[in-house]
Design a protein around this motif. Structure first.
Motif, PDB file in Angstrom:
ATOM      1  N   THR A 164       0.853  -1.186   0.000  1.00 23.98           N
ATOM      2  CA  THR A 164       0.000   0.000   0.000  1.00 23.98           C
ATOM      3  C   THR A 164       0.888   1.234   0.000  1.00 23.98           C
ATOM      4  N   ALA A 165       0.722   2.092  -0.981  1.00 21.53           N
ATOM      5  CA  ALA A 165       1.515   3.324  -1.031  1.00 21.53           C
ATOM      6  C   ALA A 165       0.726   4.452  -0.383  1.00 21.53           C
ATOM      7  N   LEU A 166       1.415   5.234   0.441  1.00 19.13           N
ATOM      8  CA  LEU A 166       0.789   6.398   1.068  1.00 19.13           C
ATOM      9  C   LEU A 166       1.399   7.632   0.425  1.00 19.13           C
ATOM     10  N   ILE A 167       0.571   8.404  -0.266  1.00 24.35           N
ATOM     11  CA  ILE A 167       1.095   9.585  -0.960  1.00 24.35           C
ATOM     12  C   ILE A 167       0.360  10.835  -0.492  1.00 24.35           C
ATOM     13  N   GLY A 168       0.973  11.969  -0.759  1.00 28.82           N
ATOM     14  CA  GLY A 168       0.353  13.241  -0.394  1.00 28.82           C
ATOM     15  C   GLY A 168       1.433  14.276  -0.170  1.00 28.82           C
ATOM     16  N   PRO A 169       1.062  15.564  -0.198  1.00 28.51           N
ATOM     17  CA  PRO A 169       2.078  16.604  -0.010  1.00 28.51           C
ATOM     18  C   PRO A 169       2.657  16.584   1.404  1.00 28.51           C
ATOM     19  N   SER A 170       3.813  17.214   1.593  1.00 23.21           N
ATOM     20  CA  SER A 170       4.455  17.247   2.905  1.00 23.21           C
ATOM     21  C   SER A 170       3.481  17.816   3.942  1.00 23.21           C
ATOM     22  N   GLY A 171       3.464  17.195   5.107  1.00 20.98           N
ATOM     23  CA  GLY A 171       2.626  17.687   6.188  1.00 20.98           C
ATOM     24  C   GLY A 171       1.194  17.194   6.129  1.00 20.98           C
ATOM     25  N   CYS A 172       0.898  16.254   5.233  1.00 22.99           N
ATOM     26  CA  CYS A 172      -0.495  15.795   5.092  1.00 22.99           C
ATOM     27  C   CYS A 172      -0.844  14.715   6.108  1.00 22.99           C
ATOM     28  N   GLY A 173       0.173  14.168   6.806  1.00 27.26           N
ATOM     29  CA  GLY A 173      -0.093  13.177   7.844  1.00 27.26           C
ATOM     30  C   GLY A 173       0.251  11.752   7.470  1.00 27.26           C
ATOM     31  N   LYS A 174       0.871  11.544   6.315  1.00 24.87           N
ATOM     32  CA  LYS A 174       1.107  10.161   5.882  1.00 24.87           C
ATOM     33  C   LYS A 174       2.155   9.447   6.745  1.00 24.87           C
ATOM     34  N   THR A 175       3.208  10.168   7.183  1.00 21.42           N
ATOM     35  CA  THR A 175       4.216   9.526   8.030  1.00 21.42           C
ATOM     36  C   THR A 175       3.629   9.253   9.418  1.00 21.42           C
ATOM     37  N   THR A 176       2.840  10.182   9.931  1.00 20.99           N
ATOM     38  CA  THR A 176       2.161   9.948  11.211  1.00 20.99           C
ATOM     39  C   THR A 176       1.298   8.694  11.105  1.00 20.99           C
ATOM     40  N   PHE A 177       0.608   8.593   9.967  1.00 23.20           N
ATOM     41  CA  PHE A 177      -0.257   7.434   9.746  1.00 23.20           C
ATOM     42  C   PHE A 177       0.569   6.146   9.758  1.00 23.20           C
ATOM     43  N   LEU A 178       1.705   6.177   9.059  1.00 23.40           N
ATOM     44  CA  LEU A 178       2.555   4.978   8.966  1.00 23.40           C
ATOM     45  C   LEU A 178       3.031   4.549  10.358  1.00 23.40           C
ATOM     46  N   ARG A 179       3.397   5.550  11.163  1.00 24.63           N
ATOM     47  CA  ARG A 179       4.001   5.250  12.474  1.00 24.63           C
ATOM     48  C   ARG A 179       2.974   4.848  13.524  1.00 24.63           C
ATOM     49  N   ILE A 180       1.696   4.867  13.136  1.00 25.88           N
ATOM     50  CA  ILE A 180       0.664   4.359  14.049  1.00 25.88           C
ATOM     51  C   ILE A 180       0.888   2.860  14.286  1.00 25.88           C
ATOM     52  N   PHE A 181       1.301   2.169  13.196  1.00 23.39           N
ATOM     53  CA  PHE A 181       1.259   0.707  13.232  1.00 23.39           C
ATOM     54  C   PHE A 181       2.354   0.055  14.077  1.00 23.39           C
ATOM     55  N   ASN A 182       3.449   0.786  14.339  1.00 24.63           N
ATOM     56  CA  ASN A 182       4.414   0.238  15.300  1.00 24.63           C
ATOM     57  C   ASN A 182       4.448   1.113  16.555  1.00 24.63           C
ATOM     58  N   ARG A 183       3.460   1.958  16.667  1.00 27.25           N
ATOM     59  CA  ARG A 183       3.264   2.844  17.821  1.00 27.25           C
ATOM     60  C   ARG A 183       4.492   3.710  18.081  1.00 27.25           C
ATOM     61  N   MET A 184       5.140   4.135  17.020  1.00 31.51           N
ATOM     62  CA  MET A 184       6.296   5.019  17.200  1.00 31.51           C
ATOM     63  C   MET A 184       5.884   6.431  17.564  1.00 31.51           C
ATOM     64  N   ASN A 185       4.622   6.781  17.192  1.00 31.13           N
ATOM     65  CA  ASN A 185       4.151   8.124  17.557  1.00 31.13           C
ATOM     66  C   ASN A 185       4.039   8.284  19.067  1.00 31.13           C
ATOM     67  N   ASP A 186       3.885   7.139  19.777  1.00 23.59           N
ATOM     68  CA  ASP A 186       3.736   7.201  21.240  1.00 23.59           C
ATOM     69  C   ASP A 186       4.933   7.883  21.889  1.00 23.59           C
ATOM     70  N   LEU A 187       6.074   7.858  21.169  1.00 24.34           N
ATOM     71  CA  LEU A 187       7.298   8.431  21.731  1.00 24.34           C
ATOM     72  C   LEU A 187       7.299   9.961  21.633  1.00 24.34           C
ATOM     73  N   ILE A 188       6.342  10.500  20.879  1.00 21.85           N
ATOM     74  CA  ILE A 188       6.304  11.964  20.680  1.00 21.85           C
ATOM     75  C   ILE A 188       5.389  12.585  21.730  1.00 21.85           C
ATOM     76  N   GLU A 189       5.919  13.572  22.417  1.00 21.68           N
ATOM     77  CA  GLU A 189       5.158  14.217  23.495  1.00 21.68           C
ATOM     78  C   GLU A 189       3.923  14.904  22.923  1.00 21.68           C
ATOM     79  N   GLY A 190       2.820  14.733  23.576  1.00 22.06           N
ATOM     80  CA  GLY A 190       1.588  15.396  23.155  1.00 22.06           C
ATOM     81  C   GLY A 190       0.807  14.629  22.104  1.00 22.06           C
ATOM     82  N   PHE A 191       1.335  13.459  21.688  1.00 29.32           N
ATOM     83  CA  PHE A 191       0.615  12.684  20.665  1.00 29.32           C
ATOM     84  C   PHE A 191      -0.587  11.974  21.298  1.00 29.32           C
TER      85      PHE A 191
END
Lengths: 221, 286
Positions: B68-95
């Motif tokens: 599955t390819a995730l595309i979109g302009p910078s800042g659209c949320g695609k990397t945040t979306f990707l990092r949901i699946f290994n819960r890497m966003n949990d490491l970011i304060e305020g997430f």
């Protein structure tokens, strides 16, 4: 306006020029037929080289845009459609050339009564208006105008069907000159072919604008 | 008579074997074998960084063994979306995340789930190759050792298998104990893929894995992605439209935190339904 937009714009303009060129070829061949103007018929044959050169130029443009810009979605459909429209237009040019050849082979004026009975001028006017419709449709992405071509093709088919019987009745007359009559049936078929090619062009324009494939569909409009 | 008997016995065994195949399919794939169980299912997912609402009401289902390819302009949320699946966003304060994220029908945000277990199942490859300053062998063996595997034979076999799967074995088999930082960028990235697959995840997340690579390395990674999907489910963030078109089965277009369109890649790149998708992929904005 992106670089790709400019390239696609140039491609569209060149296609319109190709439309105008083959429409002119067809018009001249019909004028030559009406007036038995052998020189004009020869001019059509001579100008066929220009049609072929234009075809190659547009082919190359389509190839370059595909290779260099990797168009997608509507841009890709436009390039694909242009490639095919270009080929259909070249075939319309071939039809004009074929008509001119028939005129040169006959070497005498065609019977005006026969032209009238066959509705040859009406056929030409319909075919020419089909080219006009498609040219407008391509310039303005107007698929309603492209669809109008399908009904006109039905009219051409009907006139073409009647032609065989009419020619047969002329051949069965005493002292009938058969060769001009055979050439005439060939001319009728060529104009009918312009109608078929115009319908194909309409399908391509609809494919490009609406992403709908009408090829081989019975109910197009 | 004996022939008829033979045939009928053969036919019976065919029927039995056909039935057992159906039973196996149903067990593996659910009641309807033509509709395999979804690998990933996301429902009503919203994400925030503090007050910033970065993803809005995302719904998506991903089939196993697909890219599955995730595309979109910078800042659209695609990397945040990707990092949901290994819960890497949990490491970011305020997430903060709301909604349901299921992998193999299990909620990955449930209290019972251990994040380390999840990350064993979901490998990740980053934009810039990031091998450890260790030998090639140790880079791939690292995950195994962390997971308590000490058997040298198993480790050696797994390292070889992973390097073969990531199409690197032929190039490094004679220098396994050389420092990984001596490899080229493309080789380093394939080493990172080998490291990710050594612990046998079922999902691989890739965040612009070829953006720092030359065209030859780029095409090697793309070929690798194509091969890897036989075994893994892959999600890839990419800014390269042609890469998305070449490697993925389905494409998701994100814009300003919304999942604008998610469809077969063929459809997205030939006849997208949404005007925003069309404008983005044809390079008219973004």
């Amino acid at each position: 306006m992106t670089h790709l937009d400019n390239e696609l714009g140039d491609l569209r303009n060149n296609l319109i020029e190709m439309f105008l060129l083959v429409q002119k070829q067809l018009r001249k061949s019909m004028q030559a037929l009406e007036a038995n103007d052998q020189n004009l018929a020869r001019e059509v044959l001579f100008n066929e080289r220009r049609v072929n050169a234009e075809e190659l130029k547009i082919d190359r443009e389509c190839e370059n845009i595909t290779a260099l810009f990797n168009p997608v979605a509507i841009d890709l459909r436009f390039v694909f459609a242009s490639f095919k429209i270009n080929s259909h237009l070249e075939s319309i040019g071939d039809s004009a050339k074929g008509i001119s050849k028939c005129i040169l082979e006959s070497n005498s004026k065609f019977d005006p009564d026969l032209l009238r009975d066959l509705q040859l001028l009406k056929m030409y006017e319909i075919a020419s208006s089909m080219i006009e419709d498609n040219m407008y449709a391509l310039q303005h992405d107007d698929t309603n105008r492209a669809r109008a071509v399908f009904n006109k093709d039905v009219q051409l088919d009907s006139i073409n069907r009647d032609a065989t019987g009419i020619i047969a009745s002329y051949i069965s007359k005493e002292n009938a000159a058969v060769m001009p009559l055979l050439n005439m049936i060939s001319i009728v078929r060529r104009i009918e072919r312009v109608g078929d090619l115009s319908s194909n062009i309409s399908e391509e324009i609809i494919f490009y604008v609406e992403a709908k494939v009408l090829k081989h569909e019975k109910e197009k409009s | 008579m004996s022939n008829i008997k033979k045939t009928s016995t053969k036919r019976q065994s065919e029927i039995v074997s056909a039935e057992s195949t159906t039973a196996i399919n149903e067990k593996l794939l659910g009641k309807n074998p033509s509709k395999p169980m979804k690998k990933i299912e996301i429902k009503n997912v919203h994400c925030w960084y503090g007050d910033f609402h970065v993803l809005r009401d995302i719904e998506m289902a991903v089939d196993p063994n697909t890219v599955t390819a995730l595309i979109g302009p910078s800042g659209c949320g695609k990397t945040t979306f990707l990092r949901i699946f290994n819960r890497m966003n949990d490491l970011i304060e305020g997430f903060r995340l709301e909604g349901e994220v299921m992998i193999d029908k299990k909620d990955i945000f449930s209290r019972e789930l251990r994040v380390n277990e999840l990350r064993k199942k979901v490998g990740m490859v980053f934009q810039k190759p990031n091998p450890f300053p260790k030998s090639i062998f140790e880079n791939v063996a690292y995950g195994l050792r962390v997971n308590g595997i000490t058997n040298k034979k198993i480790i050696a076999e797994t390292v070889e298998h992973s390097l073969k799967q990531s199409a690197l074995w032929g190039e490094v088999k004679d220098k396994l104990h050389k420092n990984a930082l001596g490899l080229s960028g493309g080789q380093q990235q394939r080493l990172c893929i080998a490291r990710a697959i050594a612990i046998e995840p079922s999902i691989i997340l890739m965040d612009e894995p070829t953006s720092a690579l030359d065209p030859i390395s780029n095409s090697k990674i793309e070929e690798l992605i194509y091969d890897l999907k036989q075994k893994y489910t892959i999600l890839i963030v990419t800014h390269n439209m042609q890469q998305a078109a070449r490697v993925s089965d389905r494409t998701a277009f994100f814009y300003l935190g919304d999942l604008v369109e998610f469809d077969e890649t063929k459809t997205i790149f030939t006849n997208p339904k949404n005007e925003k998708t069309q404008n983005y992929i044809t390079g008219r904005f973004g």
